[in-house]
Design a protein around this motif. Sequence first.
Motif, short mmCIF file in Angstrom:
data_model
loop_
_atom_site.label_atom_id
_atom_site.label_comp_id
_atom_site.label_asym_id
_atom_site.label_seq_id
_atom_site.Cartn_x
_atom_site.Cartn_y
_atom_site.Cartn_z
N LEU A 56 0.75 -1.06 0.07
CA LEU A 56 -0.20 -0.03 -0.14
C LEU A 56 0.85 1.16 0.05
O LEU A 56 0.50 2.21 -0.55
N ASP A 57 2.02 1.42 0.73
CA ASP A 57 2.80 2.32 0.65
C ASP A 57 3.37 2.67 -0.63
O ASP A 57 3.76 3.86 -1.02
N ARG A 58 3.60 1.48 -1.60
CA ARG A 58 4.18 1.85 -2.78
C ARG A 58 3.13 2.35 -3.67
O ARG A 58 3.49 3.03 -4.61
N GLU A 59 1.73 2.03 -3.52
CA GLU A 59 0.70 2.34 -4.25
C GLU A 59 0.05 3.93 -4.10
O GLU A 59 -0.35 4.51 -4.78
N LYS A 60 0.23 4.24 -2.84
CA LYS A 60 -0.63 5.24 -2.46
C LYS A 60 0.04 6.19 -1.14
O LYS A 60 0.69 5.87 -0.57
N GLU A 61 -0.21 7.54 -1.32
CA GLU A 61 0.56 8.27 -0.59
C GLU A 61 0.08 8.03 0.78
O GLU A 61 -1.24 8.04 0.93
N PHE A 62 0.62 8.32 1.85
CA PHE A 62 0.33 8.37 3.54
C PHE A 62 -0.07 9.78 3.80
O PHE A 62 0.92 10.56 4.19
N ILE A 63 -1.05 10.03 4.17
CA ILE A 63 -1.62 11.53 4.76
C ILE A 63 -1.20 11.32 6.15
O ILE A 63 -1.90 10.34 6.98
N PRO A 64 -0.33 11.98 6.79
CA PRO A 64 0.06 12.02 8.14
C PRO A 64 -1.27 12.30 9.18
O PRO A 64 -2.08 12.70 8.94
N LEU A 65 -0.89 11.43 10.43
CA LEU A 65 -2.11 11.64 11.40
C LEU A 65 -2.01 12.98 11.85
O LEU A 65 -3.55 13.25 12.57
N THR A 66 -1.35 13.76 11.85
CA THR A 66 -1.23 15.21 12.51
C THR A 66 -1.86 16.29 11.40
O THR A 66 -2.16 17.41 11.86
N LYS A 86 5.27 7.85 9.20
CA LYS A 86 5.35 8.41 7.94
C LYS A 86 4.75 7.55 6.86
O LYS A 86 5.10 7.64 5.75
N SER A 87 4.33 6.34 7.13
CA SER A 87 4.04 5.41 6.11
C SER A 87 2.92 4.42 6.99
O SER A 87 2.93 4.47 8.34
N TYR A 88 2.30 3.66 6.27
CA TYR A 88 1.41 2.59 6.66
C TYR A 88 2.04 1.59 7.47
O TYR A 88 1.73 1.22 8.50
N LEU A 89 3.35 1.15 6.97
CA LEU A 89 4.13 0.09 7.74
C LEU A 89 4.67 0.71 8.97
O LEU A 89 4.47 0.01 10.00
N GLN A 145 -8.76 -2.16 13.60
CA GLN A 145 -9.70 -1.26 13.24
C GLN A 145 -8.95 0.30 13.12
O GLN A 145 -9.49 0.89 12.23
N PHE A 146 -8.14 0.37 13.73
CA PHE A 146 -7.30 1.76 13.71
C PHE A 146 -6.89 1.82 12.30
O PHE A 146 -6.79 3.00 11.51
N ILE A 147 -6.12 0.84 11.71
CA ILE A 147 -5.47 0.73 10.49
C ILE A 147 -6.51 0.84 9.28
O ILE A 147 -6.37 1.83 8.32
N ARG A 148 -7.96 0.18 9.32
CA ARG A 148 -8.70 0.39 8.46
C ARG A 148 -9.44 1.81 8.57
O ARG A 148 -9.63 2.22 7.45
N ASN A 149 -9.64 2.37 9.75
CA ASN A 149 -10.06 3.76 9.72
C ASN A 149 -9.07 4.65 8.97
O ASN A 149 -9.55 5.68 8.12
N VAL A 150 -7.94 4.57 9.10
CA VAL A 150 -6.81 5.30 8.62
C VAL A 150 -6.73 5.28 7.03
O VAL A 150 -6.90 6.35 6.19
N ILE A 151 -7.03 3.96 6.48
CA ILE A 151 -7.00 3.75 5.13
C ILE A 151 -8.29 4.07 4.69
O ILE A 151 -8.12 5.00 3.54
N ASN A 152 -9.54 4.26 5.09
CA ASN A 152 -10.62 4.75 4.83
C ASN A 152 -10.49 6.14 4.57
O ASN A 152 -10.73 6.88 3.59
N MET A 153 -9.87 6.77 5.52
CA MET A 153 -9.73 8.32 5.39
C MET A 153 -8.82 8.80 4.36
O MET A 153 -8.88 9.93 3.80
N ASN A 154 -7.80 7.92 4.03
CA ASN A 154 -6.64 8.16 3.16
C ASN A 154 -7.41 8.11 1.87
O ASN A 154 -7.03 8.82 0.73
N ASN A 155 -8.63 7.36 1.64
CA ASN A 155 -9.21 7.39 0.29
C ASN A 155 -10.31 8.35 0.15
O ASN A 155 -11.10 8.33 -0.96
N ASP A 156 -10.45 9.10 1.19
CA ASP A 156 -11.58 10.26 1.18
C ASP A 156 -11.10 11.26 0.33
O ASP A 156 -10.15 11.97 0.65
N LYS A 157 -11.80 11.45 -0.80
CA LYS A 157 -11.40 12.56 -1.75
C LYS A 157 -11.27 14.04 -1.02
O LYS A 157 -10.48 14.72 -1.44
N ALA A 158 -12.22 14.28 -0.24
CA ALA A 158 -12.18 15.65 0.37
C ALA A 158 -11.00 15.96 1.21
O ALA A 158 -10.51 16.86 0.99
N ILE A 159 -10.64 14.87 1.90
CA ILE A 159 -9.31 14.98 2.85
C ILE A 159 -8.01 14.99 2.04
O ILE A 159 -7.26 15.85 2.05
#
Length: 329
Positions: A16-26, A207-210, A227-241
């Motif tokens: 996933l890190d190779r495929e998609k940018e990781f938006i920081p939790l901050t 700085k990454s999903y891993l 559950q934490f990881i799934r929530n973060v992935i879903n928010m990274n897929n949110d177009k507005a975010i």
Amino acid sequence: MIKEKKYYSAEDLMKLDREKEFIPLTFDGMFKGLFKKDLNLLKDFILSQLSTDIDSDMCNIQLLDSELVKDKYNEYQKTVDICVEMNNILVNVEINREYFKNVEKRNFIFADKLHTMMLQRGDDIESLENKIFVQINLNAVDKYDDNNNKLTFGTDKVVLYGLDSGMVYNSNKFVLVKYLEYYRDVYYNKDEKLDDACLWLVLFTSKSYLEMYNILGKLFDNDRREQFIRNVINMNNDKAIFEDWEMEKLNELVKYTSEKNLKEKAMKEGHDKGLKQGLEQGIAEGERKLKETIEEHVINMIKENIDIEVISKVTNKTKGEILEIKKKI
């Protein structure tokens, strides 16, 4: 994209890190979305930072208006990140993605404002003595103090203190200033075992999903980590975010490459060929990098199927220019 499965593995997240940018939790949208989705998660984080013996199961949490607009001039367009009430405790959590010295006065003033809001209609001012107010400032970028020395402490507790008397006048109202990069440095570079309170702060610097996955493994069991990881992935897929994140990066880049900042940089570095030449070269290089980076942002947004009108608004590119960039993909 990785198919849905019961548990994500380290290998899944490397992919996933190779495929998609990781938006920081901050990032504001990530932080609010993550904790508003799971108030028990927010409660556990706050209790860890307060060093309290309150039982999490016996502590109720209520989310207050986290979009309350600050109404003073120096608070303009600034919103509360998170504000909750837990039993008799009011907690305001602020994420600072610029140097704390630039926002400390604003945050301290707003802490005073929120503290007075704890009074209910008809309450006497003395009733505040039975309530606790805390503002938690999570600082994402600070690594050095005002003297340009590496930070040797990670948390600063700010209270009403008399310089002459040496007295703490109100221990029920305080601000916790947390320097996240300090805890990251201890985690990776010092031979020290960190407790859960510190691991939470390291987690925010992921700085990454891993990396996030590995730190979560020291905080939670498998189900809660998942559950934490799934929530973060879903928010990274949110177009507005994603759009807001691209906008912030562009704003920061423009700010960094402004003529004022380039001039200051040129003066500090003392160009051999003279300030004027160094400044001209710096501006030209900055403009080149700015153009390349904006084009990268456009490509990223096209790949995410963001509407061209939205891309144009975010990047200040015309539709024609965007379509030309699209041809290169």
